[in-house]
Design a protein around this motif. Structure first.
Motif, mmCIF file in Angstrom:
data_model
loop_
_atom_site.group_PDB
_atom_site.id
_atom_site.type_symbol
_atom_site.label_atom_id
_atom_site.label_comp_id
_atom_site.label_asym_id
_atom_site.label_seq_id
_atom_site.Cartn_x
_atom_site.Cartn_y
_atom_site.Cartn_z
ATOM 1 N N GLU A 11 0.803 -1.216 0.000
ATOM 2 C CA GLU A 11 0.000 0.000 0.000
ATOM 3 C C GLU A 11 0.839 1.269 0.000
ATOM 4 O O GLU A 11 0.299 2.368 -0.130
ATOM 5 C CB GLU A 11 -0.940 0.023 1.211
ATOM 6 N N ASP A 12 2.154 1.138 0.148
ATOM 7 C CA ASP A 12 3.063 2.280 0.192
ATOM 8 C C ASP A 12 3.971 2.203 -1.034
ATOM 9 O O ASP A 12 4.821 1.314 -1.137
ATOM 10 C CB ASP A 12 3.886 2.234 1.485
ATOM 11 N N LEU A 13 3.796 3.127 -1.981
ATOM 12 C CA LEU A 13 4.547 3.053 -3.230
ATOM 13 C C LEU A 13 6.042 3.222 -3.032
ATOM 14 O O LEU A 13 6.830 2.802 -3.887
ATOM 15 C CB LEU A 13 4.022 4.104 -4.212
ATOM 16 N N SER A 14 6.452 3.807 -1.929
ATOM 17 C CA SER A 14 7.889 3.927 -1.671
ATOM 18 C C SER A 14 8.529 2.554 -1.476
ATOM 19 O O SER A 14 9.724 2.380 -1.717
ATOM 20 C CB SER A 14 8.156 4.818 -0.455
ATOM 21 N N GLN A 15 7.724 1.551 -1.056
ATOM 22 C CA GLN A 15 8.262 0.189 -0.950
ATOM 23 C C GLN A 15 8.594 -0.365 -2.335
ATOM 24 O O GLN A 15 9.584 -1.079 -2.502
ATOM 25 C CB GLN A 15 7.254 -0.723 -0.247
ATOM 26 N N TYR A 16 7.783 -0.040 -3.329
ATOM 27 C CA TYR A 16 8.107 -0.441 -4.696
ATOM 28 C C TYR A 16 9.369 0.283 -5.174
ATOM 29 O O TYR A 16 10.182 -0.285 -5.913
ATOM 30 C CB TYR A 16 6.954 -0.095 -5.642
ATOM 31 N N ALA A 17 9.534 1.545 -4.785
ATOM 32 C CA ALA A 17 10.752 2.282 -5.155
ATOM 33 C C ALA A 17 11.977 1.610 -4.536
ATOM 34 O O ALA A 17 13.019 1.472 -5.192
ATOM 35 C CB ALA A 17 10.643 3.734 -4.715
ATOM 36 N N ASP A 18 11.853 1.176 -3.274
ATOM 37 C CA ASP A 18 12.953 0.424 -2.641
ATOM 38 C C ASP A 18 13.268 -0.836 -3.441
ATOM 39 O O ASP A 18 14.437 -1.177 -3.667
ATOM 40 C CB ASP A 18 12.568 0.029 -1.207
ATOM 41 N N GLY A 52 4.558 5.872 -12.608
ATOM 42 C CA GLY A 52 5.038 7.237 -12.692
ATOM 43 C C GLY A 52 5.360 7.807 -11.323
ATOM 44 O O GLY A 52 6.364 8.507 -11.139
ATOM 45 N N LYS A 53 4.514 7.505 -10.343
ATOM 46 C CA LYS A 53 4.793 7.966 -8.979
ATOM 47 C C LYS A 53 6.065 7.313 -8.426
ATOM 48 O O LYS A 53 6.843 7.954 -7.716
ATOM 49 C CB LYS A 53 3.595 7.670 -8.072
ATOM 50 N N ILE A 54 6.267 6.037 -8.760
ATOM 51 C CA ILE A 54 7.488 5.355 -8.310
ATOM 52 C C ILE A 54 8.711 5.991 -8.972
ATOM 53 O O ILE A 54 9.744 6.215 -8.319
ATOM 54 C CB ILE A 54 7.407 3.854 -8.636
ATOM 55 N N ALA A 55 8.611 6.304 -10.272
ATOM 56 C CA ALA A 55 9.720 6.957 -10.966
ATOM 57 C C ALA A 55 10.029 8.310 -10.334
ATOM 58 O O ALA A 55 11.206 8.678 -10.151
ATOM 59 C CB ALA A 55 9.373 7.128 -12.449
ATOM 60 N N LEU A 56 8.989 9.065 -9.977
ATOM 61 C CA LEU A 56 9.192 10.361 -9.335
ATOM 62 C C LEU A 56 9.796 10.194 -7.946
ATOM 63 O O LEU A 56 10.674 10.967 -7.529
ATOM 64 C CB LEU A 56 7.862 11.104 -9.262
ATOM 65 N N ASP A 57 9.349 9.171 -7.223
ATOM 66 C CA ASP A 57 9.903 8.857 -5.903
ATOM 67 C C ASP A 57 11.410 8.607 -6.012
ATOM 68 O O ASP A 57 12.212 9.140 -5.233
ATOM 69 C CB ASP A 57 9.201 7.625 -5.331
ATOM 70 N N LEU A 58 11.802 7.816 -7.018
ATOM 71 C CA LEU A 58 13.228 7.536 -7.217
ATOM 72 C C LEU A 58 13.997 8.803 -7.585
ATOM 73 O O LEU A 58 15.131 9.001 -7.141
ATOM 74 C CB LEU A 58 13.403 6.485 -8.308
ATOM 75 N N ALA A 59 13.377 9.666 -8.378
ATOM 76 C CA ALA A 59 14.054 10.892 -8.794
ATOM 77 C C ALA A 59 14.350 11.811 -7.614
ATOM 78 O O ALA A 59 15.392 12.470 -7.582
ATOM 79 C CB ALA A 59 13.213 11.635 -9.828
ATOM 80 N N VAL A 60 13.437 11.851 -6.622
ATOM 81 C CA VAL A 60 13.630 12.794 -5.522
ATOM 82 C C VAL A 60 14.460 12.244 -4.372
ATOM 83 O O VAL A 60 14.936 13.006 -3.537
ATOM 84 C CB VAL A 60 12.275 13.312 -4.972
ATOM 85 N N ARG A 61 14.654 10.911 -4.336
ATOM 86 C CA ARG A 61 15.391 10.401 -3.176
ATOM 87 C C ARG A 61 16.570 9.507 -3.504
ATOM 88 O O ARG A 61 17.275 9.067 -2.587
ATOM 89 C CB ARG A 61 14.447 9.644 -2.251
ATOM 90 N N ALA A 62 16.819 9.261 -4.783
ATOM 91 C CA ALA A 62 17.910 8.349 -5.133
ATOM 92 C C ALA A 62 19.154 9.076 -5.623
ATOM 93 O O ALA A 62 20.039 8.474 -6.223
ATOM 94 C CB ALA A 62 17.443 7.346 -6.181
ATOM 95 N N GLY A 63 19.216 10.393 -5.396
ATOM 96 C CA GLY A 63 20.416 11.139 -5.741
ATOM 97 C C GLY A 63 20.745 11.062 -7.214
ATOM 98 O O GLY A 63 19.899 11.285 -8.075
ATOM 99 N N ASP A 64 22.005 10.715 -7.503
ATOM 100 C CA ASP A 64 22.454 10.627 -8.894
ATOM 101 C C ASP A 64 22.196 9.259 -9.503
ATOM 102 O O ASP A 64 22.621 9.000 -10.635
ATOM 103 C CB ASP A 64 23.961 10.921 -8.983
ATOM 104 N N GLU A 65 21.530 8.356 -8.772
ATOM 105 C CA GLU A 65 21.352 6.992 -9.296
ATOM 106 C C GLU A 65 20.580 6.972 -10.613
ATOM 107 O O GLU A 65 21.015 6.340 -11.567
ATOM 108 C CB GLU A 65 20.670 6.111 -8.250
ATOM 109 N N PRO A 66 19.432 7.672 -10.741
ATOM 110 C CA PRO A 66 18.779 7.719 -12.065
ATOM 111 C C PRO A 66 19.404 8.814 -12.925
ATOM 112 O O PRO A 66 19.743 9.890 -12.433
ATOM 113 C CB PRO A 66 17.323 8.058 -11.729
ATOM 114 N N ALA A 67 19.523 8.547 -14.225
ATOM 115 C CA ALA A 67 19.991 9.584 -15.148
ATOM 116 C C ALA A 67 18.881 10.573 -15.453
ATOM 117 O O ALA A 67 19.125 11.714 -15.833
ATOM 118 C CB ALA A 67 20.484 8.935 -16.440
#
Length: 283
Positions: free
Chosen positions: A78-85, A108-123
């Motif tokens: 139920e928490d999309l941040s778990q999918y981002a993990d 899309g929300k998971i992609a945005l989650d990764l963009a805001v908390r994964a630093g330089d990991e996503p291009a």
């Protein structure tokens, strides 16, 4: 001619087996493609090979509990941040170096989650049919529905609800196929995903995004407020947005030749990343 390779495998991620397909050309930049609520990587079936032919390594996973992937050990998510993990664990397992992340709806929300908390990991990230705040859905109603998932009308509601958010530019046969395939969903997983859609909120973290982000909304998407998409793009350090006429909630399934459109956005993100800024006119 570019040689396209296909691979599919199971990887143990987060204590369960996850199914991942790869379509790629040698020495190509990686693009992680994420599906919508209740669905699976099958939604990218008409995009992956064409995108690979344009020079990408396309990685299409089934999120936990979806498609061929085993359920998450803790049950429906139920928490999309778990999918981002989970996606970060997948990127590590595949040794992906600065992949692009593309997702639609909860993807899309998971992609945005990764963009805001994964630093330089996503291009960079392409966020389809999503924005930073909670999605428009009745979370309390979904929680009640979890108590009675055997209702005979559930599949009909899924079918009709999906049909309602396909854009007017999609041919009737395409809209029918998209809605019919949504009948495959596991009701418990779909409801949990939609609770995640209705509660996920990264608005306060948008300023920390270090990669460029392209947001995409369809004019006919009843699940999305285009103004909120615009505000999300404006709040990002390197954000863009575009509104597609005649398109609904599933651009990669509705638009014929979507891979070439996505290729254009990825090239723009690459240019933004090199330049380190985004032209105000792009917003």
């Amino acid at each position: 001619m570019t040689r396209i390779r296909h691979e599919a495998r199971y990887l143990e991620i987060g204590g369960a087996l996850g199914y991942v397909e790869e379509v790629y050309a040698d020495e190509a930049p990686a693009v992680l493609c994420l599906h919508t609520a209740g669905q699976s990587g099958v939604q990218w079936r008409r995009t992956s090979e064409e995108l690979a032919a344009l020079g990408y390594r396309v990685i299409v996973p089934d999120l936990p509990g979806h498609g061929r992937s085993e359920p998450a050990p803790s049950g429906p998510v139920e928490d999309l941040s778990q999918y981002a993990d989970w996606c970060q664990l997948l990127m590590s397992a595949l040794k992906l170096e600065r992949p692009y992340v593309v997702g639609c709806s909860i993807g899309g929300k998971i992609a945005l989650d990764l963009a805001v908390r994964a630093g330089d990991e996503p291009a960079g990230a392409v966020v389809l049919a999503a924005e930073a705040g909670p999605g428009r859905v009745n979370v309390a109603g979904l929680r009640r529905e979890l108590q009675d998932l055997a209702a005979p009308s559930r599949s009909d509601r899924t079918y009709l609800g999906t049909l309602a958010v396909v854009g007017s530019a999609a041919p009737p046969a395409t809209a029918e196929l998209i809605a019919t395939m949504h009948r495959r969903e596991d009701p418990a997983v779909s409801s949990a995903d939609l609770i995640g859609w209705g509660t996920h909120d990264v608005r306060d973290a948008l300023g920390s995004a270090r990669c460029p982000v392209q947001l995409v909304a369809g004019e006919d998407d009843l699940w999305l407020d285009p103004e909120q998409v615009r505000r999300t793009a404006q709040a990002l350090p390197h954000g863009r947005h575009v509104l597609l006429p005649g398109v609904g909630h599933y651009p990669m399934e509705e638009i014929d030749g979507f891979a070439r459109l996505l290729h254009g956005w990825l090239r723009q993100l690459s240019g933004d990343r090199v330049a380190g800024s985004v032209s105000p006119t792009a917003r």
